[in-house]
Design an enzyme around this catalytic site. Structure first.
Site, PDB file in Angstrom:
ATOM      1  N   TYR A  59       0.850  -1.191   0.000  1.00  0.00           N
ATOM      2  CA  TYR A  59       0.000   0.000   0.000  1.00  0.00           C
ATOM      3  C   TYR A  59       0.883   1.238   0.000  1.00  0.00           C
ATOM      4  CZ  TYR A  59      -4.462  -2.322   1.033  1.00  0.00           C
ATOM      5  OH  TYR A  59      -5.602  -3.069   0.967  1.00  0.00           O
ATOM      6  N   ASN A 144     -14.872  -2.559   4.426  1.00  0.00           N
ATOM      7  CA  ASN A 144     -15.666  -3.154   3.345  1.00  0.00           C
ATOM      8  C   ASN A 144     -17.044  -2.521   3.162  1.00  0.00           C
ATOM      9  OD1 ASN A 144     -13.583  -4.757   2.588  1.00  0.00           O
ATOM     10  ND2 ASN A 144     -14.337  -6.627   3.509  1.00  0.00           N
ATOM     11  N   ASN A 170     -18.839 -12.215  -4.282  1.00  0.00           N
ATOM     12  CA  ASN A 170     -18.873 -12.928  -2.994  1.00  0.00           C
ATOM     13  C   ASN A 170     -17.832 -12.400  -2.014  1.00  0.00           C
ATOM     14  OD1 ASN A 170     -16.835 -13.949  -4.695  1.00  0.00           O
ATOM     15  ND2 ASN A 170     -16.668 -15.813  -3.494  1.00  0.00           N
ATOM     16  N   SER A 171     -17.081 -11.353  -2.393  1.00  0.00           N
ATOM     17  CA  SER A 171     -16.079 -10.780  -1.482  1.00  0.00           C
ATOM     18  C   SER A 171     -16.795  -9.993  -0.383  1.00  0.00           C
ATOM     19  CB  SER A 171     -15.153  -9.840  -2.262  1.00  0.00           C
ATOM     20  OG  SER A 171     -15.892  -8.728  -2.728  1.00  0.00           O
ATOM     21  N   VAL A 173     -16.509  -6.790   0.241  1.00  0.00           N
ATOM     22  CA  VAL A 173     -17.055  -5.563  -0.345  1.00  0.00           C
ATOM     23  C   VAL A 173     -18.281  -5.902  -1.200  1.00  0.00           C
ATOM     24  CG1 VAL A 173     -16.592  -3.617  -1.899  1.00  0.00           C
ATOM     25  CG2 VAL A 173     -14.786  -4.434  -0.373  1.00  0.00           C
ATOM     26  N   ARG A 193     -16.639 -16.266  -9.739  1.00  0.00           N
ATOM     27  CA  ARG A 193     -15.942 -17.329 -10.474  1.00  0.00           C
ATOM     28  C   ARG A 193     -16.686 -18.642 -10.260  1.00  0.00           C
ATOM     29  NH1 ARG A 193      -9.575 -16.971  -9.411  1.00  0.00           N
ATOM     30  NH2 ARG A 193     -10.149 -17.007  -7.221  1.00  0.00           N
ATOM     31  N   MET A 265      -7.587  -8.278  -7.558  1.00  0.00           N
ATOM     32  CA  MET A 265      -7.354  -9.621  -7.032  1.00  0.00           C
ATOM     33  C   MET A 265      -6.617 -10.530  -8.014  1.00  0.00           C
ATOM     34  SD  MET A 265      -8.340  -9.564  -3.920  1.00  0.00           S
ATOM     35  CE  MET A 265      -8.000 -11.249  -3.536  1.00  0.00           C
ATOM     36  N   PHE A 287     -10.969   3.930  -6.653  1.00  0.00           N
ATOM     37  CA  PHE A 287     -11.435   4.379  -5.332  1.00  0.00           C
ATOM     38  C   PHE A 287     -10.605   3.707  -4.256  1.00  0.00           C
ATOM     39  CE2 PHE A 287     -13.966   3.982  -1.451  1.00  0.00           C
ATOM     40  CZ  PHE A 287     -14.240   5.326  -1.226  1.00  0.00           C
ATOM     41  N   TRP A 288     -10.209   4.494  -3.240  1.00  0.00           N
ATOM     42  CA  TRP A 288      -9.466   3.963  -2.091  1.00  0.00           C
ATOM     43  C   TRP A 288     -10.036   4.600  -0.830  1.00  0.00           C
ATOM     44  CZ3 TRP A 288      -3.873   5.306  -0.287  1.00  0.00           C
ATOM     45  CH2 TRP A 288      -3.443   4.330   0.627  1.00  0.00           C
TER      46      TRP A 288
HETATM   47  N1  NAP Z   1      -9.942   0.365  -2.570  1.00  0.00           N
HETATM   48  C1  NAP Z   1     -10.445   0.238  -1.352  1.00  0.00           C
HETATM   49  O1  NAP Z   1     -10.738   1.201  -0.661  1.00  0.00           O
HETATM   50  C2  NAP Z   1     -10.681  -1.142  -0.835  1.00  0.00           C
HETATM   51  C3  NAP Z   1     -11.483  -1.362   0.291  1.00  0.00           C
HETATM   52  C4  NAP Z   1     -11.722  -2.679   0.697  1.00  0.00           C
HETATM   53  C5  NAP Z   1     -11.146  -3.732  -0.011  1.00  0.00           C
HETATM   54  N2  NAP Z   1     -10.340  -3.444  -1.070  1.00  0.00           N
HETATM   55  C6  NAP Z   1      -9.724  -4.494  -1.875  1.00  0.00           C
HETATM   56  O2  NAP Z   1     -10.768  -5.216  -2.454  1.00  0.00           O
HETATM   57  C7  NAP Z   1     -10.380  -6.551  -2.617  1.00  0.00           C
HETATM   58  C8  NAP Z   1     -11.403  -7.447  -1.964  1.00  0.00           C
HETATM   59  O3  NAP Z   1     -11.391  -7.226  -0.578  1.00  0.00           O
HETATM   60  P1  NAP Z   1     -12.392  -8.024   0.340  1.00  0.00           P
HETATM   61  O4  NAP Z   1     -11.962  -7.831   1.732  1.00  0.00           O
HETATM   62  O5  NAP Z   1     -13.778  -7.708  -0.038  1.00  0.00           O
HETATM   63  O6  NAP Z   1     -12.016  -9.483  -0.160  1.00  0.00           O
HETATM   64  P2  NAP Z   1     -12.376 -10.920   0.351  1.00  0.00           P
HETATM   65  O7  NAP Z   1     -13.639 -10.921   1.130  1.00  0.00           O
HETATM   66  O8  NAP Z   1     -11.152 -11.491   0.942  1.00  0.00           O
HETATM   67  O9  NAP Z   1     -12.700 -11.638  -1.068  1.00  0.00           O
HETATM   68  C9  NAP Z   1     -11.731 -11.817  -2.030  1.00  0.00           C
HETATM   69  C10 NAP Z   1     -12.445 -11.918  -3.378  1.00  0.00           C
HETATM   70  O10 NAP Z   1     -11.495 -11.952  -4.419  1.00  0.00           O
HETATM   71  C11 NAP Z   1     -11.777 -13.035  -5.289  1.00  0.00           C
HETATM   72  N3  NAP Z   1     -10.525 -13.505  -5.842  1.00  0.00           N
HETATM   73  C12 NAP Z   1      -9.465 -13.973  -5.167  1.00  0.00           C
HETATM   74  N4  NAP Z   1      -8.466 -14.260  -6.025  1.00  0.00           N
HETATM   75  C13 NAP Z   1      -8.924 -13.967  -7.269  1.00  0.00           C
HETATM   76  C14 NAP Z   1      -8.369 -14.073  -8.575  1.00  0.00           C
HETATM   77  N5  NAP Z   1      -7.115 -14.504  -8.782  1.00  0.00           N
HETATM   78  N6  NAP Z   1      -9.137 -13.709  -9.621  1.00  0.00           N
HETATM   79  C15 NAP Z   1     -10.392 -13.279  -9.422  1.00  0.00           C
HETATM   80  N7  NAP Z   1     -10.970 -13.157  -8.204  1.00  0.00           N
HETATM   81  C16 NAP Z   1     -10.249 -13.496  -7.139  1.00  0.00           C
HETATM   82  C17 NAP Z   1     -12.460 -14.065  -4.409  1.00  0.00           C
HETATM   83  O11 NAP Z   1     -13.237 -14.857  -5.240  1.00  0.00           O
HETATM   84  P3  NAP Z   1     -13.213 -16.471  -5.195  1.00  0.00           P
HETATM   85  O12 NAP Z   1     -14.219 -16.865  -4.151  1.00  0.00           O
HETATM   86  O13 NAP Z   1     -13.626 -16.825  -6.567  1.00  0.00           O
HETATM   87  O14 NAP Z   1     -11.804 -16.883  -4.851  1.00  0.00           O
HETATM   88  C18 NAP Z   1     -13.312 -13.158  -3.520  1.00  0.00           C
HETATM   89  O15 NAP Z   1     -14.480 -12.789  -4.179  1.00  0.00           O
HETATM   90  C19 NAP Z   1      -8.980  -6.670  -2.032  1.00  0.00           C
HETATM   91  O16 NAP Z   1      -8.060  -6.509  -3.067  1.00  0.00           O
HETATM   92  C20 NAP Z   1      -8.903  -5.493  -1.095  1.00  0.00           C
HETATM   93  O17 NAP Z   1      -7.590  -5.038  -0.900  1.00  0.00           O
HETATM   94  C21 NAP Z   1     -10.107  -2.194  -1.506  1.00  0.00           C
END
Ligand code: NAP
Length: 358
Positions: A59, A144, A170-171, A173, A193, A265, A287-288
Site C-alpha cells: 500500500y 468493506n 462474494n467478497s 465488499v 468465479r 485480485m 477508489f481507495w
Molecule cells: N480500494 C479500497 O478502498 C478497498 C477497500 C476494501 C477492499 N479493497 C480491496 O478489495 C479486494 C477485496 O477485498 P475483500 O476484503 O472484499 O475481499 P475478500 O472478502 O477477501 O474476497 C476476495 C475476493 O477476491 C476473489 N478472488 C481472489 N483471487 C482472485 C483471482 N485470482 N481472480 C479473481 N478473483 C479473485 C475471491 O473470489 P473467489 O471466491 O472466486 O476466490 C473473492 O471474491 C482486495 O483486493 C482489497 O484489498 C479495496
C-alpha cells in the site's frame, strides 16, 4: 489475500494520562520491522507498547516504524481495522468519551494487532450506541461496507431501479454492495468465479438481495445479459478483479456508465475497448477508502451511523468470518496460524483476532 481484522479489547485515548485501574497498561502485540512476507517479518513482543498488504508494503500509505514500542530496533504494529473499548481517558479528552465506550479507527495504520493502545481522539470514531451491535460487526464496518457504500453513492448518481454490476461479488465488499444496493432499491448483477457448489453460492448471494448472480463465463454472453436487464442500461460497474473480468465489465456498462476499480485480485492489468470510451463515453475511476477518509471525517461518521442502524435493524448481514482468540496466554504459533492461512488460500472467511481477558 485475506485481510485480518484486529479487535483490540482496550484502548487509551490520550498521551496525557494512561494508567488503568492497575496503575499501568500491559500490552502484547505482534510487530514487524521490515516489509515482506508476513510469516517471515512478524515478531512477537510483550511490552508497553488481518490485512496482510500493509505488512507486505504494497500500500502507498505505510506505517511508521518507531522505537516507542520498546523493541530493539524500530518496528510497527500491523492492523488497519478493528474495534476498541475505551479503558481510560486523560484529563483533556472530550468528557463525552468515557470508559466502556466503543470506537473504530478513523484512518489506516492504527496498529490493531495488540491488546492495548494509546490514541488521540482524532484517531478514533466513537460508536454512538453499541446496543444491538456485536463486536465483530462494529470491527468490520469501516473498510468493506464503507467502501461499498461510497462507490454506490458517489460515482454514477444511481436512483432506485437502476442497475449496477460487480465482479468478485462474494467478497466482503461485494456482499456489502449487494445489501446496500437492496436497501437503496438498486438492482445488481453479481459476477463470481465458477466453482463446485456454485448454485449454493448463487442462492446465498440472491438471499442477500442480489438481483442476478452469474459466473464470469455467463457474464460474457451479451444477449442473455441484455435480456436480464430488459435492455435497461447498467450505470455502474465495481471492479475488484482486473484482467479480462474488468474488460468485460466495461463491455456490460451502458451509455455514460462508470467503471470504478477498487481491487486487483487477479493482479492483472486490464484494457478498456476504445469503442467503450469513444461511443459509449465510459468513465473510469479508482477508489481507495483510506484516501477518501482523509478530509471526510464528518461524512464518514454519518455513514457509520447509517450502517450501524441497518445492522441493528437486522437489515445487514455479517460477512462470513473466523475468530482466533487472543489472551495473555496465547502464543505466537497460535496467532501466526490464521496469518499463514490468509496468505496461502482464500477461505471465504475473514480472519478476526478477538482479544480476551485470561
Ligand atoms: N480500494 C479500497 O478502498 C478497498 C477497500 C476494501 C477492499 N479493497 C480491496 O478489495 C479486494 C477485496 O477485498 P475483500 O476484503 O472484499 O475481499 P475478500 O472478502 O477477501 O474476497 C476476495 C475476493 O477476491 C476473489 N478472488 C481472489 N483471487 C482472485 C483471482 N485470482 N481472480 C479473481 N478473483 C479473485 C475471491 O473470489 P473467489 O471466491 O472466486 O476466490 C473473492 O471474491 C482486495 O483486493 C482489497 O484489498 C479495496
Amino acid at each position: 489475500m485475506l485481510r485480518r481484522v484486529g479487535l483490540a479489547k482496550r484502548v487509551l485515548t490520550t498521551n496525557r494520562h494512561y494508567s488503568t485501574r492497575f496503575g499501568y497498561a500491559h500490552s502484547r502485540c505482534l510487530v514487524f520491522s521490515d516489509f515482506g512476507q508476513p510469516e517471515k517479518v512478524l515478531k512477537w513482543v510483550a511490552s508497553p507498547p488481518l490485512c496482510m498488504n500493509p505488512i507486505e508494503g504494497v500500500y502507498p500509505e505505510k506505517p511508521e516504524f518507531t522505537l516507542e514500542l520498546g523493541t530493539g530496533g524500530k518496528s510497527a504494529v500491523p492492523g488497519n481495522e478493528g474495534l476498541v473499548e475505551i479503558v481510560s481517558c486523560g484529563s483533556k479528552v472530550n468528557p463525552s468519551i468515557r470508559p466502556g465506550q466503543w470506537a473504530i479507527m478513523s484512518g489506516p495504520n492504527f496498529g490493531t494487532w495488540r491488546t492495548y493502545a494509546q490514541a488521540r481522539e482524532a484517531n478514533l470514531i466513537m460508536i454512538p450506541d453499541k446496543e444491538g451491535i456485536s463486536p465483530v460487526q462494529a470491527a468490520t464496518i469501516s473498510v468493506n461496507p464503507s467502501t461499498a457504500y461510497r462507490m454506490l453513492n458517489d460515482f454514477a448518481g444511481l436512483e432506485p431501479g437502476d442497475y449496477f454490476v460487480q465482479n468478485a461479488a462474494n467478497s466482503g465488499v461485494g456482499r456489502s454492495a449487494i445489501q446496500i444496493g437492496r436497501l437503496w432499491g438498486l438492482k445488481s448483477i453479481n459476477i463470481v468465479r465458477d466453482r463446485p457448489g456454485i448454485q449454493k453460492l448463487k442462492e446465498e448471494l440472491r438471499s442477500l438481495g442480489g438481483t442476478e448472480v452469474i459466473t464470469e463465463a455467463e457474464a460474457k454472453d451479451r444477449r442473455s445479459m441484455a435480456k436480464m436487464t430488459g435492455g435497461q442500461p447498467v450505470k455502474l460497474a465495481l471492479n475488484c478483479v482486473g484482467g479480462e473480468s474488468a474488460t468485460n465489465l466495461a463491455r456490460i456498462l451502458g451509455q455514460n456508465g462508470h467503471l470504478v476499480t477498487y481491487g486487483a485480485m487477479s493482479k492483472l492489468p486490464f484494457s478498456v475497448p476504445a469503442s467503450a470510451l469513444i461511443f459509449k463515453n465510459i468513465h473510469c475511476h479508482g477508489f481507495w477508502i483510506s484516501a477518501w477518509s482523509k478530509g471526510n471525517e464528518a461524512v464518514k461518521s454519518q455513514m457509520i451511523i447509517d450502517i450501524l442502524g441497518w445492522i441493528r435493524d437486522g437489515k445487514f448481514r455479517d460477512i462470513p468470518y473466523e475468530i482466533t482468540k487472543w489472551s495473555e496466554a496465547t502464543g505466537l504459533e497460535t496467532l501466526m496460524e490464521p496469518v499463514k492461512r490468509g496468505i496461502s488460500e482464500y477461505s471465504g472467511r475473514k480472519g478476526i483476532f478477538l482479544m480476551e481477558d485470561d
